[in-house]
Design a protein around this motif. Sequence first.
Motif, PDB file in Angstrom:
ATOM      1  N   MET A 154      -8.309   6.599 -91.301  1.00 37.93           N
ATOM      2  CA  MET A 154      -8.282   6.066 -89.647  1.00 37.93           C
ATOM      3  C   MET A 154      -6.658   6.269 -89.081  1.00 37.93           C
ATOM      4  SD  MET A 154     -11.244   4.872 -89.452  1.00 37.93           S
ATOM      5  CE  MET A 154     -11.728   6.350 -90.496  1.00 37.93           C
ATOM      6  N   ARG A 155      -5.912   6.327 -90.159  1.00 38.23           N
ATOM      7  CA  ARG A 155      -4.544   6.563 -89.568  1.00 38.23           C
ATOM      8  C   ARG A 155      -4.419   8.043 -88.913  1.00 38.23           C
ATOM      9  NH1 ARG A 155      -3.171   2.907 -93.909  1.00 38.23           N
ATOM     10  NH2 ARG A 155      -2.890   4.613 -95.485  1.00 38.23           N
ATOM     11  N   GLY A 156      -4.979   9.008 -89.917  1.00 39.73           N
ATOM     12  CA  GLY A 156      -5.193  10.219 -89.581  1.00 39.73           C
ATOM     13  C   GLY A 156      -5.728  10.726 -88.264  1.00 39.73           C
ATOM     14  N   ALA A 157      -6.833  10.090 -88.152  1.00 39.58           N
ATOM     15  CA  ALA A 157      -7.420   9.967 -86.743  1.00 39.58           C
ATOM     16  C   ALA A 157      -6.543   9.731 -85.571  1.00 39.58           C
ATOM     17  CB  ALA A 157      -9.032   9.205 -86.733  1.00 39.58           C
ATOM     18  N   LYS A 158      -5.933   8.383 -85.632  1.00 35.26           N
ATOM     19  CA  LYS A 158      -5.139   7.915 -84.676  1.00 35.26           C
ATOM     20  C   LYS A 158      -3.941   8.859 -84.463  1.00 35.26           C
ATOM     21  CE  LYS A 158      -6.820   5.139 -82.897  1.00 35.26           C
ATOM     22  NZ  LYS A 158      -7.984   5.029 -81.939  1.00 35.26           N
ATOM     23  N   ALA A 159      -3.431   9.381 -85.319  1.00 34.71           N
ATOM     24  CA  ALA A 159      -2.023  10.250 -85.278  1.00 34.71           C
ATOM     25  C   ALA A 159      -2.693  11.568 -84.527  1.00 34.71           C
ATOM     26  CB  ALA A 159      -1.821  10.593 -86.748  1.00 34.71           C
ATOM     27  N   ALA A 160      -3.861  11.977 -84.522  1.00 30.20           N
ATOM     28  CA  ALA A 160      -4.228  13.027 -83.903  1.00 30.20           C
ATOM     29  C   ALA A 160      -4.809  12.835 -82.516  1.00 30.20           C
ATOM     30  CB  ALA A 160      -5.309  13.753 -84.914  1.00 30.20           C
ATOM     31  N   GLY A 161      -4.878  11.745 -82.266  1.00 28.96           N
ATOM     32  CA  GLY A 161      -5.482  11.207 -80.883  1.00 28.96           C
ATOM     33  C   GLY A 161      -7.145  11.328 -80.770  1.00 28.96           C
ATOM     34  N   ALA A 162      -7.682  11.258 -82.093  1.00 27.22           N
ATOM     35  CA  ALA A 162      -9.328  11.402 -82.147  1.00 27.22           C
ATOM     36  C   ALA A 162      -9.734   9.885 -82.284  1.00 27.22           C
ATOM     37  CB  ALA A 162      -9.376  12.278 -83.238  1.00 27.22           C
ATOM     38  N   PHE A 163     -11.032   9.655 -81.783  1.00 30.20           N
ATOM     39  CA  PHE A 163     -11.640   8.513 -81.969  1.00 30.20           C
ATOM     40  C   PHE A 163     -12.113   8.318 -83.469  1.00 30.20           C
ATOM     41  CE2 PHE A 163     -15.542   5.897 -81.563  1.00 30.20           C
ATOM     42  CZ  PHE A 163     -15.171   5.014 -80.479  1.00 30.20           C
ATOM     43  N   ALA A 164     -11.666   7.334 -83.866  1.00 30.07           N
ATOM     44  CA  ALA A 164     -11.572   6.970 -85.407  1.00 30.07           C
ATOM     45  C   ALA A 164     -13.216   6.366 -85.622  1.00 30.07           C
ATOM     46  CB  ALA A 164     -10.557   6.346 -85.798  1.00 30.07           C
TER      47      ALA A 164
END
Length: 202
Positions: A154-164
């Motif tokens: 989830m942290r990786g998704a948010k760091a990428a600006g992706a929907f988690a």
Amino acid sequence: MTITVGFDLDMTLIDSRPGVAVAIDTLAQEFDLPMIGARFAEHLGPPLATLLGDAGAPDDLVPHLVTRYRELYPDVIASIPALPGAGDALEVVRAGGGRALVVTGKYEPHARLHVEHLGWDVDRVAGDLWSTGKAAVLRAESASIFVGDHAGDMRGAKAAGAFAVGVTTGPYDADGLRAAGADVVLDGLTGFADWLAGHTAA
């Protein structure tokens, strides 16, 4: 559909616990270490070296354990099943004209072996990436959605600006995934196709 969706591997697409447990039990026996494979396999997500340290392996021995584990692991690939709905989730992305990625903390050659063994057609496999370290690949591939079972995903998704998208097939329940930044939480990938249809329509 022209979206790109990234998926974690361990406990998101595959249930790697049975194979990991066997490999760790073999490692523990060979190196005379008090590690129990089944317990070790309940904490998948972080890098192998981190997990070995957390399990009590001496720091100076960890590099040797990682090397030996990587030698043992290909023998357990066939004992590791896909989680329910995993193949369909990958296929629904590609069938709609999208791109499906596997972005995982697992050693990349092993991740590729899993994808090949299960006959999955994906656009990219990127391994050795953990937590926010996944963001660089997700951004480079313009992934708008990332699916995973761990708070680190989830942290990786948010760091990428992706929907988690969190799935509760790993060590985190729905509350834990939401606390880590999940935009939506699913019980598993069996409901992913319906969710994706609604998400893209919206």
